[in-house]
Enzyme design. Structure first.
Site, PDB file in Angstrom:
ATOM      1  N   LYS A  24      49.457   4.828 117.372  1.00 28.28           N
ATOM      2  CA  LYS A  24      50.849   4.416 117.129  1.00 28.28           C
ATOM      3  C   LYS A  24      51.839   5.261 117.940  1.00 28.28           C
ATOM      4  CE  LYS A  24      49.702   2.803 112.450  1.00 28.28           C
ATOM      5  NZ  LYS A  24      50.091   2.789 111.018  1.00 28.28           N
ATOM      6  N   ARG A  57      37.427   4.273 109.576  1.00 28.73           N
ATOM      7  CA  ARG A  57      38.390   4.418 108.456  1.00 28.73           C
ATOM      8  C   ARG A  57      38.215   5.772 107.771  1.00 28.73           C
ATOM      9  NH1 ARG A  57      42.707   0.749 107.528  1.00 28.73           N
ATOM     10  NH2 ARG A  57      42.554   1.313 105.340  1.00 28.73           N
ATOM     11  N   ARG A  80      44.776  11.566 109.610  1.00 31.04           N
ATOM     12  CA  ARG A  80      46.087  11.441 108.973  1.00 31.04           C
ATOM     13  C   ARG A  80      46.428  12.686 108.151  1.00 31.04           C
ATOM     14  NH1 ARG A  80      45.499   5.058 107.224  1.00 31.04           N
ATOM     15  NH2 ARG A  80      46.556   4.159 109.039  1.00 31.04           N
ATOM     16  N   HIS A 122      46.227   2.976 113.594  1.00 28.44           N
ATOM     17  CA  HIS A 122      45.769   1.774 112.869  1.00 28.44           C
ATOM     18  C   HIS A 122      44.282   1.618 113.115  1.00 28.44           C
ATOM     19  CE1 HIS A 122      45.209  -2.298 111.438  1.00 28.44           C
ATOM     20  NE2 HIS A 122      44.466  -2.469 112.517  1.00 28.44           N
ATOM     21  N   TYR A 149      50.563  -7.567 110.817  1.00 27.17           N
ATOM     22  CA  TYR A 149      50.903  -6.978 109.517  1.00 27.17           C
ATOM     23  C   TYR A 149      51.348  -8.058 108.525  1.00 27.17           C
ATOM     24  CZ  TYR A 149      50.544  -2.113 111.197  1.00 27.17           C
ATOM     25  OH  TYR A 149      50.092  -0.891 111.667  1.00 27.17           O
ATOM     26  N   GLU A 161      41.231  -8.902 114.897  1.00 28.96           N
ATOM     27  CA  GLU A 161      42.153  -7.948 115.524  1.00 28.96           C
ATOM     28  C   GLU A 161      41.744  -7.641 116.961  1.00 28.96           C
ATOM     29  OE1 GLU A 161      42.461  -4.613 112.839  1.00 28.96           O
ATOM     30  OE2 GLU A 161      43.611  -5.778 111.381  1.00 28.96           O
ATOM     31  N   ASN A 185      51.794   7.432 110.634  1.00 28.82           N
ATOM     32  CA  ASN A 185      50.506   8.048 110.277  1.00 28.82           C
ATOM     33  C   ASN A 185      49.489   7.925 111.419  1.00 28.82           C
ATOM     34  OD1 ASN A 185      50.057   5.354 110.085  1.00 28.82           O
ATOM     35  ND2 ASN A 185      49.524   5.327 107.917  1.00 28.82           N
ATOM     36  N   THR A 239      46.008   5.737 103.856  1.00 30.03           N
ATOM     37  CA  THR A 239      47.281   5.298 104.439  1.00 30.03           C
ATOM     38  C   THR A 239      48.373   6.358 104.297  1.00 30.03           C
ATOM     39  OG1 THR A 239      46.637   3.062 103.820  1.00 30.03           O
ATOM     40  CG2 THR A 239      48.954   3.408 104.422  1.00 30.03           C
ATOM     41  N   PHE A 273      59.354  -2.131 103.322  1.00 27.82           N
ATOM     42  CA  PHE A 273      59.302  -1.311 104.536  1.00 27.82           C
ATOM     43  C   PHE A 273      58.890  -2.105 105.777  1.00 27.82           C
ATOM     44  CE2 PHE A 273      55.233  -0.897 102.289  1.00 27.82           C
ATOM     45  CZ  PHE A 273      54.338  -1.282 103.268  1.00 27.82           C
TER      46      PHE A 273
HETATM   47  N1  UDP Z   1      53.088   1.597 105.585  1.00 29.26           N
HETATM   48  C1  UDP Z   1      54.331   2.123 105.283  1.00 29.26           C
HETATM   49  N2  UDP Z   1      54.649   2.320 103.942  1.00 29.26           N
HETATM   50  C2  UDP Z   1      53.781   2.052 102.949  1.00 29.26           C
HETATM   51  C3  UDP Z   1      52.511   1.503 103.280  1.00 29.26           C
HETATM   52  C4  UDP Z   1      52.200   1.281 104.604  1.00 29.26           C
HETATM   53  O1  UDP Z   1      55.128   2.398 106.164  1.00 29.26           O
HETATM   54  O2  UDP Z   1      54.123   2.262 101.761  1.00 29.26           O
HETATM   55  C5  UDP Z   1      52.718   1.407 107.004  1.00 29.26           C
HETATM   56  C6  UDP Z   1      51.760   2.493 107.505  1.00 29.26           C
HETATM   57  O3  UDP Z   1      52.068   2.785 108.850  1.00 29.26           O
HETATM   58  C7  UDP Z   1      50.426   1.803 107.409  1.00 29.26           C
HETATM   59  C8  UDP Z   1      50.786   0.376 107.813  1.00 29.26           C
HETATM   60  O4  UDP Z   1      52.041   0.157 107.159  1.00 29.26           O
HETATM   61  O5  UDP Z   1      49.453   2.408 108.246  1.00 29.26           O
HETATM   62  C9  UDP Z   1      49.804  -0.694 107.378  1.00 29.26           C
HETATM   63  O6  UDP Z   1      49.595  -0.617 105.986  1.00 29.26           O
HETATM   64  P1  UDP Z   1      48.150  -0.839 105.360  1.00 29.26           P
HETATM   65  O7  UDP Z   1      48.339  -0.954 103.882  1.00 29.26           O
HETATM   66  O8  UDP Z   1      47.443  -1.935 106.073  1.00 29.26           O
HETATM   67  O9  UDP Z   1      47.466   0.598 105.614  1.00 29.26           O
HETATM   68  P2  UDP Z   1      46.369   1.067 106.684  1.00 29.26           P
HETATM   69  O10 UDP Z   1      45.351  -0.035 106.800  1.00 29.26           O
HETATM   70  O11 UDP Z   1      47.080   1.363 107.982  1.00 29.26           O
HETATM   71  O12 UDP Z   1      45.775   2.320 106.096  1.00 29.26           O
HETATM   72 MG    MG Z   2      45.633  -2.046 107.123  1.00 31.96          MG
END
Ligand code: UDP
Ligand code: MG
Length: 155
Positions: A12, A88, A105, A118, A52, A129, A115, A94, A60
């Site tokens: 990112k 992961r 992270r 992705h 997304y 993806e 964070n 997250t 957000f």
């Molecule tokens: N995100 C955020 N606020 C939140 C949850 C997610 O800004 O409360 C952002 C964060 O950058 C995250 C992305 O949205 O990595 C995608 O969210 P997801 O739930 O898919 O989490 P990930 O798969 O990235 O762990």
């Molecule tokens: Mg995700």
């Protein structure tokens, strides 16, 4: 039973701005994940609405999209045993403050949306993806001299 899988990574804008691209790539390399695709990508609102979509109703969402468009991102496709779950695990939860120490992270970031990484979360999403961000001719199959140790069974 383990499978050799491919998974989609985006480094990112915070990783680029904070000069952490090499550090993050290094962590994946050290695990033995093979880079089979890698390039800079300029994300657009349309691409992010698709990528997304599961977050479109969240408060957000707009800030997340703005953040992801601040600079180009580095797109990567990594290959390895159970690569989707293993990546992961290395990336962590997250919310960086809830992520386990030792993960990218937890070790290198503090907050969302910034964070750093992705990573695809399931096989059906990984293939979608990869297709979303890479053309077939941008993906490579090749042998490394370390394959027999990293990929080998009972070497
Ligand atoms: N995100 C955020 N606020 C939140 C949850 C997610 O800004 O409360 C952002 C964060 O950058 C995250 C992305 O949205 O990595 C995608 O969210 P997801 O739930 O898919 O989490 P990930 O798969 O990235 O762990
Ligand atoms: Mg995700």
């Amino acid at each position: 039973m383990a499978d050799i899988q491919r998974t989609l990574i985006l480094l990112k804008p915070d990783a680029l701005q904070r000069d952490l691209l090499g550090e993050v790539v290094h962590r994946f390399e050290r695990k033995g994940l093979k880079i089979v695709g890698m390039k800079l990508i300029r994300l657009t609102d349309d691409l992010l609405n698709e990528h997304y979509a599961h977050l479109a109703d969240r408060p957000f969402f707009g800030d997340l999209k703005q953040f992801m468009m601040q600079t180009p991102v580095v797109g990567m496709v990594l290959e390895g045993w159970d690569a989707i779950a293993e990546v992961r695990k290395i990336v962590g939860s997250t919310n960086p403050r809830e992520a386990d120490a030792g993960t990218i992270r937890a070790d290198l970031s503090m907050n969302t949306p910034s964070n750093l990484v992705h990573a695809s979360d399931a096989p059906e999403n990984a293939s979608k993806e990869i297709d979303r961000f890479f053309n077939q001719d941008e993906l490579f199959t090749y042998e490394k001299i370390s394959d027999r140790y990293v990929f080998g069974q009972g070497v």
